[in-house]
Write a protein that holds these residues in place. Structure first.
Motif, PDB file in Angstrom:
ATOM      1  N   PHE A   1     -18.449 -10.835  32.619  1.00 31.14           N
ATOM      2  CA  PHE A   1     -19.415 -10.533  31.770  1.00 31.14           C
ATOM      3  C   PHE A   1     -19.470 -11.712  30.801  1.00 31.14           C
ATOM      4  CE2 PHE A   1     -15.698  -9.808  29.161  1.00 31.14           C
ATOM      5  CZ  PHE A   1     -16.343 -10.273  27.729  1.00 31.14           C
ATOM      6  N   ASN A   2     -20.517 -11.890  30.240  1.00 30.49           N
ATOM      7  CA  ASN A   2     -20.800 -12.981  29.075  1.00 30.49           C
ATOM      8  C   ASN A   2     -22.253 -12.779  28.585  1.00 30.49           C
ATOM      9  OD1 ASN A   2     -20.809 -15.294  27.316  1.00 30.49           O
ATOM     10  ND2 ASN A   2     -20.044 -16.547  28.855  1.00 30.49           N
ATOM     11  N   TYR A   3     -22.895 -13.514  27.530  1.00 28.95           N
ATOM     12  CA  TYR A   3     -24.049 -13.463  26.932  1.00 28.95           C
ATOM     13  C   TYR A   3     -24.653 -14.837  26.834  1.00 28.95           C
ATOM     14  CZ  TYR A   3     -21.387  -9.550  24.668  1.00 28.95           C
ATOM     15  OH  TYR A   3     -20.703  -8.294  24.629  1.00 28.95           O
ATOM     16  N   MET A   4     -26.088 -14.759  26.974  1.00 31.70           N
ATOM     17  CA  MET A   4     -26.827 -15.900  27.234  1.00 31.70           C
ATOM     18  C   MET A   4     -28.068 -16.025  26.349  1.00 31.70           C
ATOM     19  SD  MET A   4     -28.492 -15.628  30.904  1.00 31.70           S
ATOM     20  CE  MET A   4     -27.135 -16.936  31.587  1.00 31.70           C
ATOM     21  N   ASP A   5     -28.404 -17.083  25.776  1.00 36.58           N
ATOM     22  CA  ASP A   5     -29.440 -17.454  25.060  1.00 36.58           C
ATOM     23  C   ASP A   5     -30.690 -17.036  26.033  1.00 36.58           C
ATOM     24  OD1 ASP A   5     -31.650 -18.312  23.782  1.00 36.58           O
ATOM     25  OD2 ASP A   5     -30.737 -20.240  22.967  1.00 36.58           O
ATOM     26  N   GLU A   6     -31.458 -16.166  25.732  1.00 36.96           N
ATOM     27  CA  GLU A   6     -32.478 -15.905  26.749  1.00 36.96           C
ATOM     28  C   GLU A   6     -33.751 -16.852  26.802  1.00 36.96           C
ATOM     29  OE1 GLU A   6     -34.876 -12.304  25.562  1.00 36.96           O
ATOM     30  OE2 GLU A   6     -35.861 -13.410  24.117  1.00 36.96           O
ATOM     31  N   ARG A   7     -33.536 -18.213  26.080  1.00 36.44           N
ATOM     32  CA  ARG A   7     -34.439 -19.385  25.952  1.00 36.44           C
ATOM     33  C   ARG A   7     -33.911 -20.202  27.173  1.00 36.44           C
ATOM     34  NH1 ARG A   7     -33.832 -21.412  20.210  1.00 36.44           N
ATOM     35  NH2 ARG A   7     -31.713 -20.907  20.601  1.00 36.44           N
ATOM     36  N   ASN A   8     -32.762 -19.955  27.679  1.00 38.24           N
ATOM     37  CA  ASN A   8     -32.082 -20.958  28.722  1.00 38.24           C
ATOM     38  C   ASN A   8     -32.605 -20.347  29.851  1.00 38.24           C
ATOM     39  OD1 ASN A   8     -30.408 -22.496  30.040  1.00 38.24           O
ATOM     40  ND2 ASN A   8     -28.661 -22.343  28.872  1.00 38.24           N
ATOM     41  N   THR A   9     -33.767 -20.754  30.160  1.00 39.38           N
ATOM     42  CA  THR A   9     -34.605 -19.924  31.327  1.00 39.38           C
ATOM     43  C   THR A   9     -33.807 -20.380  32.838  1.00 39.38           C
ATOM     44  OG1 THR A   9     -36.040 -21.552  31.420  1.00 39.38           O
ATOM     45  CG2 THR A   9     -36.561 -19.576  30.160  1.00 39.38           C
ATOM     46  N   ALA A  10     -33.374 -21.710  32.757  1.00 41.48           N
ATOM     47  CA  ALA A  10     -32.703 -22.112  34.058  1.00 41.48           C
ATOM     48  C   ALA A  10     -31.280 -21.170  34.391  1.00 41.48           C
ATOM     49  CB  ALA A  10     -32.497 -23.594  34.031  1.00 41.48           C
ATOM     50  N   HIS A  11     -30.605 -21.052  33.411  1.00 41.10           N
ATOM     51  CA  HIS A  11     -29.416 -20.180  33.361  1.00 41.10           C
ATOM     52  C   HIS A  11     -29.913 -18.892  33.582  1.00 41.10           C
ATOM     53  CE1 HIS A  11     -25.431 -22.122  31.396  1.00 41.10           C
ATOM     54  NE2 HIS A  11     -25.429 -21.754  32.832  1.00 41.10           N
ATOM     55  N   VAL A  12     -30.844 -18.353  33.039  1.00 39.62           N
ATOM     56  CA  VAL A  12     -31.174 -16.785  33.366  1.00 39.62           C
ATOM     57  C   VAL A  12     -31.451 -16.690  34.681  1.00 39.62           C
ATOM     58  CG1 VAL A  12     -33.013 -14.876  32.802  1.00 39.62           C
ATOM     59  CG2 VAL A  12     -31.820 -16.285  30.939  1.00 39.62           C
ATOM     60  N   ARG A  13     -32.304 -17.736  35.348  1.00 38.27           N
ATOM     61  CA  ARG A  13     -32.675 -17.404  36.651  1.00 38.27           C
ATOM     62  C   ARG A  13     -31.673 -17.709  37.563  1.00 38.27           C
ATOM     63  NH1 ARG A  13     -36.683 -20.857  35.114  1.00 38.27           N
ATOM     64  NH2 ARG A  13     -35.862 -22.818  36.154  1.00 38.27           N
ATOM     65  N   TRP A  14     -30.709 -18.572  37.349  1.00 38.47           N
ATOM     66  CA  TRP A  14     -29.548 -18.832  38.214  1.00 38.47           C
ATOM     67  C   TRP A  14     -28.298 -17.627  38.164  1.00 38.47           C
ATOM     68  CZ3 TRP A  14     -23.896 -20.263  36.731  1.00 38.47           C
ATOM     69  CH2 TRP A  14     -23.381 -20.774  37.618  1.00 38.47           C
ATOM     70  N   VAL A  15     -28.200 -17.187  36.957  1.00 36.21           N
ATOM     71  CA  VAL A  15     -27.306 -15.933  36.745  1.00 36.21           C
ATOM     72  C   VAL A  15     -27.800 -14.801  37.790  1.00 36.21           C
ATOM     73  CG1 VAL A  15     -26.450 -14.184  35.451  1.00 36.21           C
ATOM     74  CG2 VAL A  15     -26.035 -16.691  34.911  1.00 36.21           C
TER      75      VAL A  15
END
Length: 158
Positions: free
Chosen positions: A116-130
């Motif tokens: 698990f982890n938490y991510m800044d929702e502004r980090n759109t590249a990471h959100v799409r990749w995950v």
């Protein structure tokens, strides 16, 4: 250095060494820096601590240069906090990076049944990749961490 469109791009996963962590930290993508600084007093210390707490950290090289470091920090038996930070080289090698991403996750999560982890929702590249990797977003935290900004919580059941 950005590869030209005719350049050969070699992407490789290998065991990480501390110099990889230091290089990537010194050259972090702006989005990764912003995400970490939203919750940590010192971005370099936070990345180093994650790297040091990871039993088997991995490095992604792009044309022989560290472009990302990642791993899983053990939390409890079979459960870990998965993480990855990178440089802008990742976006210049996005297709080759995507091709090795599933292997990267498989190698990094050996021995875990849940990450698990938490991510800044502004980090759109990471959100799409995950999301593309098949992780599940389970909660949006409106006021997360010391910066009190929206973060997304995600899990992967392995």
């Amino acid at each position: 250095m950005e590869p030209t469109s005719k350049s050969r791009i070699d992407v490789e996963i290998r065991p990480s060494v501390l110099d990889d962590c230091l290089y990537v930290t010194d050259n972090l993508r702006e989005a990764d820096w912003r995400e970490i600084s939203a919750n940590a007093d010192s971005v370099p210390d936070s990345v180093r601590t994650s790297w040091l707490m990871t039993p088997k950290p991995l490095t992604v090289d792009v044309n022989g240069v560290p472009a990302a470091v990642c791993g899983v920090v053990p939390v409890t038996e079979g459960v870990g906090c998965i993480w990855l930070v990178g440089t802008d080289q990742i976006k210049f090698a996005s297709r080759p990076f995507l091709r090795i991403s599933r292997e990267l996750v498989a190698r990094g999560t050996q021995g875990y049944s849940l990450v698990f982890n938490y991510m800044d929702e502004r980090n759109t590249a990471h959100v799409r990749w995950v999301s593309w990797l098949g992780f599940t977003f389970i909660k949006r935290h409106e006021r997360f961490g010391r910066s009190k900004i929206p973060f997304l919580e995600f899990v992967g059941i392995l």
